[in-house]
Motif scaffolding. Sequence first.
Motif, PDB file in Angstrom:
ATOM      1  N   ASP A 143       0.863  -1.264  -0.017  1.00  0.00           N
ATOM      2  CA  ASP A 143       0.176  -0.132   0.090  1.00  0.00           C
ATOM      3  C   ASP A 143       0.793   1.316  -0.004  1.00  0.00           C
ATOM      4  O   ASP A 143       1.838   1.544   0.955  1.00  0.00           O
ATOM      5  CB  ASP A 143      -0.967  -0.094   1.353  1.00  0.00           C
TER       6      ASP A 143
ATOM      7  N   SER B  99      -0.857   4.414   0.129  1.00  0.00           N
ATOM      8  CA  SER B  99      -1.691   5.471   0.329  1.00  0.00           C
ATOM      9  C   SER B  99      -1.195   6.624   0.711  1.00  0.00           C
ATOM     10  O   SER B  99      -1.735   7.858   0.298  1.00  0.00           O
ATOM     11  CB  SER B  99      -2.716   4.802   1.265  1.00  0.00           C
TER      12      SER B  99
ATOM     13  N   ALA C 245      -3.523   8.061  -2.594  1.00  0.00           N
ATOM     14  CA  ALA C 245      -4.614   7.743  -1.610  1.00  0.00           C
ATOM     15  C   ALA C 245      -5.229   6.361  -2.666  1.00  0.00           C
ATOM     16  O   ALA C 245      -5.519   6.504  -3.706  1.00  0.00           O
ATOM     17  CB  ALA C 245      -5.492   8.766  -1.567  1.00  0.00           C
ATOM     18  N   ASP C 246      -5.549   5.348  -1.628  1.00  0.00           N
ATOM     19  CA  ASP C 246      -6.050   4.267  -2.164  1.00  0.00           C
ATOM     20  C   ASP C 246      -5.205   3.559  -2.992  1.00  0.00           C
ATOM     21  O   ASP C 246      -5.632   2.648  -3.949  1.00  0.00           O
ATOM     22  CB  ASP C 246      -7.418   4.320  -2.316  1.00  0.00           C
TER      23      ASP C 246
ATOM     24  N   HIS D 230      -4.099   2.261  -9.102  1.00  0.00           N
ATOM     25  CA  HIS D 230      -5.255   2.906  -8.218  1.00  0.00           C
ATOM     26  C   HIS D 230      -6.581   2.748  -8.907  1.00  0.00           C
ATOM     27  O   HIS D 230      -6.817   3.205  -9.923  1.00  0.00           O
ATOM     28  CB  HIS D 230      -4.769   4.326  -8.386  1.00  0.00           C
TER      29      HIS D 230
END
Length: 794
Positions: A690, A692, A696-697, A745
Amino acid sequence: MTSTNRLRRSKCIVLGCGTAFLANTAILAADSPDNLQEIVVTAERREETLDKVPISVTAFSQKTMDDLHIQTFSDLAAVVPGLVMTTVQSTSQATSDVAIRGIFSGGNAPTTQFYIDETPVAIRRLDGAGPSGSPHPDIFDLDRVEVLRGPQGTLFGSSAMGGAIRYITPQPNLEDSSGFAKADIGYTDRGTPNYEVGVAYGAPIVTGTAGFRVSGWFQSEGGFIDREDPFTGAIYDRNANSSDTYVIRPALAWIPAAGLTITPAVFLQHVHADDPNTYWQNYLPNPENGAHVSGILIGEPSNDDLKVPSLSIKYDFNGLSFQSDTSYLDREYHDVTDITRALEAIFSGDPLTPGVPQSFATYSENFNFTHAWQQEFRLSSQDPSSRVSWVVGAFYRQAVQGLIQLIPPSLSPITEAIAGQTSLEFFGIPNYVLNGEVLNSYTNFQATDISEAVFGNVDVEIVPRLKATVGVRVEHSVVDHQKETVAGPLNGITYSNTVLPDQVGNPITPRYGLTYQYTDNDMVYATAAKGYRAGGGNSNTSIGNTLCGASLSALGLTSVPSSFNSDSLWSYEIGAKDSLFDRRLAIQASVYYINWSNIQTAVNLPSCGEVFTANRGKAVSQGFDLQAAAIVAEGLKMTATVGYTDAYYPDAEYGAASGSGVAPQLNAAGDKLPNVLPWTASLDVEYSRDISPVWADAKSYIRVDYRWLSAANALDPNNAGYDPAVGPYQNQSYGMLNIRLGVIHGGLDLSAYVLNATRSDPILSYGHDTTGDPLYFSTAIRPLTAGFTAWYRF
């Protein structure tokens, strides 16, 4: 005359080295960070999870294929243990031969069946002249692919002796819309750029009642082999072996009544190559260090067009399912091959014969076609709680095939240089004139294959978790209307129109099995199955060709037999499938023993460049397949495969005694089958995490793949037809490393890759056109290639 050995010789090269990212076989696709997802397959003509199927199967879901960048058959061959693809010094797949577990076709009826959904597309390879063989679909929008190892004749027909490969396309969704798009650009070392773009989209037309799915894909692969003038050394065409491919597939689905689904679809594929991947090993006046260079003076383009319209009708009722599959296969192929150097070497021993004008050129122009209707009906049980499940069906196929070869012009420039005679004076046979064009060789070969079969398969649960399987296929196969027209001095015949004898067979191919599902996720199984393929007729082109005499005499023959018979095999397999540690580890393993009798074998006649098919004794193929996939730690996945094949002749075979009274040895006891790779292995590691805090995400990933292939089996120097100048080893072993780094993403996946990072450049398909020819050539794999890929799923 058939084309020269450069066209005819089948030497093993695994074509898993193209622009697509090569990674290892995954038994199961990644579903979540914590476990491996089960894949649903239809290997037994009904939907089952992979770990419940008592067959050695490699299956890829759509997600896994996206991750591993599997788009073409060459990509698939790079990641499946036991699957090998041969070529004949050409990028064209029209001449390739495919084997599973060492069962090669030997240049005639295929031993591996290909399916696009429910349509068989493998075809007979005609020996009349020039290249012919089965097409291999390049499918962009694919739901899954299933590679079934071992004989599958009971459910998939006589051409599945070694196994079957099924490309399953996505069906239209009647409830939701979805799609994806892809773009790729790459650059090959010492080559030109590669481009790729594709899009697929499906949606309901009337929710719950009708829907569609359509996809289109285009790929341009840049060339990396140059052309050099063999007389002056000047480079006159850089990166000459570029190719283009496009695939289009529209499909509709309609449910007019409860339980009834009607699905028409069309698959269209066009493949064009400017030149093959062949390069010269010597005879270049100005070789470039590190470059692949060919000395051909005539371009060698090829075009392969495949059209498959189909109609599927399925009706579910009262715990039963009836399905009708109708399809038509329309395949047309055309290529040109420069055989100037080959013919000069055959007649004078020198590929650059003194006295022959440098402007002289001769080439073979080859056309072949297949038009085939297929119809299958199936009725199967659909009650998963029943102790008995079954499927019965009927199948019909009629395939009309043709192969035409034209070789212009007159060979007088060669005969005048070596003997001071015109072609007519030298051969005593006039050139053949077709539509005003002067030909030194003309061949037209046509045949019709008809197959009619009924089949059935039943599974019975004897006691809880123990299941017995019995299946059988009863078939009537006919190869008829085998007609060949041959003319021209290169064939040694003024004109001949020959009707070859029909081949009729009535094979019965049974299958037996026992399966013990000792836990819900673990099973062991044992199977015994028979495989079969029909016989056929040989080319008439070598009759009267005095150049073939030396090769025939070495085999103890005075002429080529007009036909060859069917062959068959029995395969015995024991396997296990296990899913452990809450589906964090999956293992699939099998061992097998195959007894192959009356083998259809391609026999080369190197003195004249001809080839024919003969039945020879028997062979044994034994070995194992091992596949494993694991989630080692959070974000870390690994897959690995190992395949071993030991294929050999258990008994010595001899030809007829020659004038000296000595019978030539065709093979010694224990000799290995040619083209077979004893070992293949692969390892794929992927790590994702990850990111993030940065995006983000989003998550990043790195994927590393290593693939290793052993050298093909060595040839026996004591066998008739052995070429000491080429040697026993015609393919080197090699490994290849591929790396991909990307970020995901939402539906967006962006990545950079390096293919063949190890810069592997093995010598593959090493050979020459005829015995004594001092010009040697090989087939190249794609050098180091780097690029970027963008996916967007919606």
